[in-house]
Design a protein around this motif. Structure first.
Motif, PDB file in Angstrom:
ATOM      1  N   ILE A   1      41.674  31.205  42.796  1.00 17.56           N
ATOM      2  CA  ILE A   1      42.414  30.103  43.653  1.00 17.56           C
ATOM      3  C   ILE A   1      43.288  29.258  42.670  1.00 17.56           C
ATOM      4  O   ILE A   1      43.131  28.887  41.781  1.00 17.56           O
TER       5      ILE A   1
ATOM      6  N   THR B   1      45.800  35.060  50.786  1.00 21.36           N
ATOM      7  CA  THR B   1      46.521  34.380  51.579  1.00 21.36           C
ATOM      8  C   THR B   1      47.187  33.486  50.609  1.00 21.36           C
ATOM      9  O   THR B   1      46.874  32.768  49.857  1.00 21.36           O
TER      10      THR B   1
ATOM     11  N   TYR C   1      49.383  30.107  50.621  1.00 23.55           N
ATOM     12  CA  TYR C   1      49.423  29.121  51.735  1.00 23.55           C
ATOM     13  C   TYR C   1      50.963  28.131  51.363  1.00 23.55           C
ATOM     14  O   TYR C   1      51.394  27.630  52.525  1.00 23.55           O
TER      15      TYR C   1
ATOM     16  N   SER D   1      49.002  35.750  55.038  1.00 22.00           N
ATOM     17  CA  SER D   1      48.137  36.921  54.565  1.00 22.00           C
ATOM     18  C   SER D   1      48.742  38.110  53.981  1.00 22.00           C
ATOM     19  O   SER D   1      49.986  38.461  54.416  1.00 22.00           O
TER      20      SER D   1
ATOM     21  N   SER E   1      44.965  31.671  47.628  1.00 24.12           N
ATOM     22  CA  SER E   1      43.631  32.543  47.184  1.00 24.12           C
ATOM     23  C   SER E   1      43.684  34.030  47.337  1.00 24.12           C
ATOM     24  O   SER E   1      44.270  34.423  48.475  1.00 24.12           O
TER      25      SER E   1
ATOM     26  N   ALA F   1      40.002  36.395  56.413  1.00 26.22           N
ATOM     27  CA  ALA F   1      40.815  35.293  56.111  1.00 26.22           C
ATOM     28  C   ALA F   1      39.849  34.108  56.135  1.00 26.22           C
ATOM     29  O   ALA F   1      39.804  33.236  55.363  1.00 26.22           O
ATOM     30  N   PHE F   2      38.846  34.108  57.194  1.00 26.60           N
ATOM     31  CA  PHE F   2      37.690  33.141  57.166  1.00 26.60           C
ATOM     32  C   PHE F   2      36.664  33.238  55.860  1.00 26.60           C
ATOM     33  O   PHE F   2      36.202  32.226  55.523  1.00 26.60           O
TER      34      PHE F   2
ATOM     35  N   GLN G   1      38.594  31.532  53.078  1.00 25.01           N
ATOM     36  CA  GLN G   1      38.303  30.007  53.258  1.00 25.01           C
ATOM     37  C   GLN G   1      37.118  29.505  52.927  1.00 25.01           C
ATOM     38  O   GLN G   1      37.031  28.362  52.310  1.00 25.01           O
ATOM     39  N   GLN G   2      36.239  30.044  53.286  1.00 24.81           N
ATOM     40  CA  GLN G   2      34.741  29.858  52.955  1.00 24.81           C
ATOM     41  C   GLN G   2      34.642  29.635  51.511  1.00 24.81           C
ATOM     42  O   GLN G   2      33.786  28.763  51.019  1.00 24.81           O
TER      43      GLN G   2
ATOM     44  N   ARG H   1      36.648  29.491  49.143  1.00 26.37           N
ATOM     45  CA  ARG H   1      37.302  28.368  48.500  1.00 26.37           C
ATOM     46  C   ARG H   1      36.664  27.047  48.743  1.00 26.37           C
ATOM     47  O   ARG H   1      36.521  26.298  47.854  1.00 26.37           O
ATOM     48  N   SER H   2      36.025  26.775  49.900  1.00 30.86           N
ATOM     49  CA  SER H   2      35.241  25.576  50.490  1.00 30.86           C
ATOM     50  C   SER H   2      34.100  25.515  49.243  1.00 30.86           C
ATOM     51  O   SER H   2      33.756  24.307  48.773  1.00 30.86           O
TER      52      SER H   2
ATOM     53  N   GLU I   1      35.073  24.597  45.830  1.00 33.37           N
ATOM     54  CA  GLU I   1      35.586  23.179  46.067  1.00 33.37           C
ATOM     55  C   GLU I   1      34.287  22.112  45.853  1.00 33.37           C
ATOM     56  O   GLU I   1      34.348  21.190  45.111  1.00 33.37           O
TER      57      GLU I   1
END
Length: 334
Positions: free
Chosen positions: A54, A78, A80, A100, A123, A163-164, A167-168, A170-171, A174
């Motif tokens: 990331i 992806t 961003y 992406s 990421s 892609a989802f 994102q998950q 990454r979340s 964090e």
């Protein structure tokens, strides 16, 4: 300065960015403690098998780095924010904008460039061939391998499910709750999704995203041929080969192969180095040559067989090609 592996390349880039590694148990965070405004890079890794990275950072100075990598790996993710500029040997692609992406790399050689002040945010998951050889193939022998893809080509595409997942991940990172076992389960899920995309879609998106080159349309306009376009051109070629003596019109052929007339004509010329009419005409002349050499059919009969309504048109065209009339050709051949 030349990098000989992906890991060495990454470490050299992070060093140029003045980042220092800090091991946090499940992952490593790279940053400059004295300049927090430069951002960070976080890396989760199962050594030599896969990485999840990331990045959210600003380039502190201009620099470039050449690479000559012999390893094989799969990368997807992806971007961003930010544009990546590079020069890859034997590849005309020179930059990558936010989107992406998916790529399989093998013997990749080139140079990448960074500009001071540029901000990059993205990421990505990297899976090394060793993971496929030692984990995937022994346990799932009928799944994908690196030969399923064109190497060193960047697909501007990812299935939404992947892609989802990214994102998950990454979340969870964090919130400091991304565990190694969960990460690996999601990497396996990504591989399964890619496999389904390849083998259970009639025309999978990876194939359709392949760039088969650009063709010129008009004076200064160029368009890209996709794999689907290339397949349509091949179908057109096969139809014309079979029906050369009674070829369909451009309009009809366009509908038969699901390709617009402009791209059909320009693509055929680019791929086969002759127009559609030149191609069918060459087949008709070849058939005429054979009939003149092996039968006693009249010129008028031959002209009708190969699709000419008037024998005079056939004679004129034959003479243009062979510099002699059909009858003279026949005498010479006998």
């Amino acid at each position: 300065m030349i990098s000989n592996s992906t890991k060495e390349f990454q470490n050299k880039v992070l060093s140029k960015m003045t980042f220092t590694p800090f091991f946090m148990g499940t992952h490593t965070i790279y940053k400059n403690e004295n300049k927090p405004e430069l951002g960070y890079f976080i890396k989760y890794s199962r050594e030599d098998y896969y990485d999840f990275g990331i990045g959210n950072y600003t380039i502190s100075s201009n620099f470039s780095l050449s690479f000559d990598h012999t390893e094989e790996l799969m990368r997807f993710g992806t971007v961003y924010t930010g544009e990546t500029k590079f020069k890859i040997d034997n590849n005309n692609v020179s930059s990558f904008s936010p989107s992406s992406f998916f790529t399989v790399e093998k013997k990749l050689k080139g140079t990448q460039y960074w500009e001071k002040g540029k901000h990059l945010h993205g990421s990505e998951i990297t899976i090394y061939k060793k993971y496929f050889d030692e984990v995937i193939k022994p346990n799932f022998p009928n799944t994908i391998d690196f030969d399923s893809f064109i190497t060193n080509y960047t697909y501007s595409y990812l299935p939404l499910e992947i892609a989802f997942i990214i994102q998950q991940l990454r979340s969870l990172s964090e919130s400091r709750s991304l565990t190694p076992i969960y990460l690996e389960s999601k990497i396996l899920e990504c591989i399964a999704i890619i496999y389904n995309e390849l083998y259970f879609s009639q025309e999978n998106a990876f194939t359709n995203q392949l760039n088969y080159g650009k063709i010129k349309i008009g004076k200064d306009r160029y368009i890209t041929l996709t794999a689907s376009d290339a397949n349509s051109l091949k179908k057109a070629y096969d139809i014309l080969t079979k029906e050369a003596c009674n070829p369909p019109t451009i309009k009809s052929l366009s509908k038969m192969v699901f390709l617009n007339e402009q791209k059909l004509k320009a693509g055929f010329l680019s791929k086969y180095h002759m127009t559609i009419s030149e191609y069918t005409d060459s087949i008709r002349m070849s058939i005429a040559e054979n009939l003149l050499s092996t039968t006693e059919l009249s010129v008028d009969e031959i002209s009708k067989i190969i699709g000419y309504n008037y024998s005079s048109n056939f004679v004129k065209r034959f003479k243009d090609v062979h510099k002699k009339t059909p009858l003279v050709f026949r005498k010479i051949k006998k």
